[in-house]
Scaffold this active site. Structure first.
Site, PDB file in Angstrom:
ATOM      1  N   ASP A  45      -2.521  -6.882   3.792  1.00 26.54           N
ATOM      2  CA  ASP A  45      -1.961  -6.328   5.032  1.00 26.54           C
ATOM      3  C   ASP A  45      -2.000  -7.378   6.147  1.00 26.54           C
ATOM      4  O   ASP A  45      -1.524  -7.138   7.253  1.00 26.54           O
ATOM      5  CB  ASP A  45      -2.647  -5.021   5.441  1.00 26.54           C
ATOM      6  CG  ASP A  45      -4.104  -5.205   5.806  1.00 26.54           C
ATOM      7  OD1 ASP A  45      -4.646  -6.313   5.630  1.00 26.54           O
ATOM      8  OD2 ASP A  45      -4.717  -4.220   6.288  1.00 26.54           O
ATOM      9  N   ASP A  84      -2.469  -4.211  -1.026  1.00 28.67           N
ATOM     10  CA  ASP A  84      -3.526  -3.896  -0.062  1.00 28.67           C
ATOM     11  C   ASP A  84      -3.182  -2.579   0.629  1.00 28.67           C
ATOM     12  O   ASP A  84      -2.128  -2.478   1.277  1.00 28.67           O
ATOM     13  CB  ASP A  84      -3.563  -5.036   0.969  1.00 28.67           C
ATOM     14  CG  ASP A  84      -4.882  -5.144   1.682  1.00 28.67           C
ATOM     15  OD1 ASP A  84      -5.804  -4.384   1.354  1.00 28.67           O
ATOM     16  OD2 ASP A  84      -4.985  -6.022   2.566  1.00 28.67           O
ATOM     17  N   LYS A 114      -6.186  -2.631  -3.269  1.00 35.51           N
ATOM     18  CA  LYS A 114      -7.441  -3.024  -2.582  1.00 35.51           C
ATOM     19  C   LYS A 114      -7.678  -2.055  -1.430  1.00 35.51           C
ATOM     20  O   LYS A 114      -6.738  -1.681  -0.728  1.00 35.51           O
ATOM     21  CB  LYS A 114      -7.336  -4.456  -2.055  1.00 35.51           C
ATOM     22  CG  LYS A 114      -8.571  -4.887  -1.265  1.00 35.51           C
ATOM     23  CD  LYS A 114      -8.569  -6.368  -0.970  1.00 35.51           C
ATOM     24  CE  LYS A 114      -7.786  -6.778   0.245  1.00 35.51           C
ATOM     25  NZ  LYS A 114      -8.221  -6.157   1.522  1.00 35.51           N
ATOM     26  N   GLU A 116     -10.314  -1.386   1.993  1.00 34.35           N
ATOM     27  CA  GLU A 116     -11.395  -1.865   2.855  1.00 34.35           C
ATOM     28  C   GLU A 116     -12.465  -0.787   2.979  1.00 34.35           C
ATOM     29  O   GLU A 116     -12.158   0.415   2.964  1.00 34.35           O
ATOM     30  CB  GLU A 116     -10.841  -2.204   4.251  1.00 34.35           C
ATOM     31  CG  GLU A 116      -9.985  -3.443   4.264  1.00 34.35           C
ATOM     32  CD  GLU A 116      -9.617  -3.901   5.677  1.00 34.35           C
ATOM     33  OE1 GLU A 116     -10.181  -3.379   6.666  1.00 34.35           O
ATOM     34  OE2 GLU A 116      -8.762  -4.790   5.781  1.00 34.35           O
ATOM     35  N   GLU A 183     -15.800 -10.546   2.951  1.00 33.38           N
ATOM     36  CA  GLU A 183     -15.180 -11.284   4.058  1.00 33.38           C
ATOM     37  C   GLU A 183     -16.205 -11.547   5.159  1.00 33.38           C
ATOM     38  O   GLU A 183     -16.831 -10.619   5.697  1.00 33.38           O
ATOM     39  CB  GLU A 183     -13.977 -10.504   4.632  1.00 33.38           C
ATOM     40  CG  GLU A 183     -13.318 -11.249   5.788  1.00 33.38           C
ATOM     41  CD  GLU A 183     -11.885 -10.842   6.087  1.00 33.38           C
ATOM     42  OE1 GLU A 183     -11.318 -10.018   5.347  1.00 33.38           O
ATOM     43  OE2 GLU A 183     -11.342 -11.361   7.076  1.00 33.38           O
TER      44      GLU A 183
HETATM   45  O1  KIV Z   1      -4.936  -8.828   4.074  1.00 28.22           O
HETATM   46  C1  KIV Z   1      -5.415  -9.828   3.526  1.00 28.22           C
HETATM   47  O2  KIV Z   1      -4.782 -10.871   3.410  1.00 28.22           O
HETATM   48  C2  KIV Z   1      -6.781  -9.717   3.015  1.00 28.22           C
HETATM   49  C3  KIV Z   1      -7.431 -10.962   2.523  1.00 28.22           C
HETATM   50  C4  KIV Z   1      -7.756 -11.867   3.612  1.00 28.22           C
HETATM   51  C5  KIV Z   1      -8.604 -10.657   1.682  1.00 28.22           C
HETATM   52  O3  KIV Z   1      -7.330  -8.662   3.037  1.00 28.22           O
END
Ligand code: KIV
Length: 282
Positions: A45, A84, A114, A116, A183
Site C-alpha cells: 500500500d 497488501d 499481507k 498490518e 518494520e
Molecule cells: O506497503 C509496503 O510497501 C510495505 C513494505 C514496506 C513492507 O508494507
C-alpha cells in the site's frame, strides 16, 4: 521456472538462505523484478505514497490496490505475489475482511495477502488463513496506524514495547501466518523474533538478522525523492536518469534533432513520385 510457494520460503529459512522481497505496482516493474530473480513481489500500500502521491498510505482503497495488483500479476511468473490489504479493508467484520482478502486472490490473482498488526488482528488473520488464503503478518512500525500511535519512528526501543512486538509476531504465527514483516525495530528485537519464529521474518529497517529483506522499489531506485528513510540504500539514481533523458528529449525536439532518419518512416521513391504527381493534378 517454477513458481515460488509458501513452502519454498519456509524451506529457505530452515536452510539459512536469505529471502528477497520488493514492491511493484505495475506490469513493467513486476516483470523486471521477476526476471531479476526476486523471491516475493509485494503490491504494497506504499503505492499510495510512491505512485499515487498521497501523503500517507491510509487513503489507499481496495479498488486502487486491486487495479495495480492485476497489472503486477501480468508481469510476475516466478515470484510469490502478495497483495497488501489497505487501511479499513480488514477492520469491519471478519467476514468483510475475508471477502477483501479473497478479492486479492480471485480478482487480482495474488498468491497471498499481507495484514498490518492492529488490535484483534489474530482473529481476522486466522479467518483468512482458514479460508485457504496464505497470510503474511506485519509488526513493528505499522504505517496505516502510525499517526494514531505517535509517528513513524522506531518501535520496540524499550523492553515493554519490544516484548509487546515479540508477542504480536508469535500470536500471528500461531494463527497460521506464513511469514512476518518486521518494520523499524531494533536489530536485537528482530534477531530475537527471527530465532523464536518457525516462519521467516522479512525485515525493513530492522537490521541484518532477519530471514529476508524488503525495500520499497522506488526508494531503492531513487525514484521517490520526497524523503528517504535512513535504512534505505539507494542502488540507483533513476530520478536523475529520468530527468536527464527528458531534458535531452526536449532539447532534441526543439532543435529538430529528433526524429531523425532512423526514427522516421519513408516512402519508396516510386510511391513518393506517384504521390507528388497525383497531388500536382489536384
Ligand atoms: O506497503 C509496503 O510497501 C510495505 C513494505 C514496506 C513492507 O508494507
Amino acid at each position: 521456472m517454477a513458481r515460488l510457494t509458501v513452502a519454498d520460503l519456509l524451506r529457505r529459512k530452515s536452510q539459512g538462505e536469505k529471502i528477497t522481497m520488493l514492491t511493484a505496482y505495475d506490469y513493467p516493474f513486476a516483470t523486471l523484478l521477476d526476471e531479476a530473480g526476486v523471491d516475493v513481489v509485494l503490491v504494497g500500500d506504499s503505492l499510495g505514497m510512491v505512485v499515487l502521491g498521497y501523503e500517507t498510505t491510509t487513503p489507499v482503497t481496495m479498488e486502487e490496490m486491486l487495479h495495480h495488483a492485476k497489472a503486477a500479476r501480468r508481469g510476475v511468473s516466478r515470484a510469490l505475489l502478495v497483495g497488501d490489504m489497505p487501511f479499513l479493508s480488514f477492520h469491519g467484520t471478519t467476514a468483510d475482511a475475508v471477502r477483501s482478502a479473497a478479492r486479492f486472490v480471485q480478482e487480482a490473482g495474488c498468491d497471498a495477502v499481507k495484514v498490518e498488526w492492529k488490535q484483534g488482528i489474530e482473529d481476522v488473520a486466522k479467518a483468512i488463513v482458514d479460508a485457504g488464503i496464505p497470510v503474511m503478518g506485519h509488526v513493528g512500525l505499522t504505517p496505516q496506524t502510525a499517526v494514531a500511535e505517535g509517528g513513524f519512528g522506531i518501535r520496540g526501543k524499550d523492553v515493554e514495547s519490544a516484548l509487546r512486538i515479540i508477542g504480536q509476531a508469535i500470536a500471528l504465527q500461531e494463527v497460521g501466518c506464513f511469514a512476518m514483516v518486521l518494520e523499524c525495530v531494533p536489530d536485537l528485537v528482530a534477531k530475537e523474533i527471527t530465532q523464536r519464529l518457525r516462519i521467516p521474518t522479512i525485515g525493513i529497517g530492522s537490521g541484518p538478522w532477519c530471514d529476508g529483506q524488503v525495500l520499497v522499489t522506488y526508494d531503492l531506485l531513487g525514484l521517490y525523492e520526497r524523503f528517504t528513510p535512513r535504512f534505505v540504500k539507494r542502488y540507483a539514481q533513476m530520478g536523475e536518469t529520468v530527468r536527464h533523458a527528458v531534458r535531452a528529449y526536449i532539447q532534441e525536439v526543439k532543435s529538430a534533432g529528433f526524429p531523425g532518419p532512423a526514427h522516421t518512416v519513408g516512402m519508396s521513391p516510386e510511391e513518393a513520385a506517384r504521390l507528388n504527381a497525383e497531388l500536382g493534378n489536384r
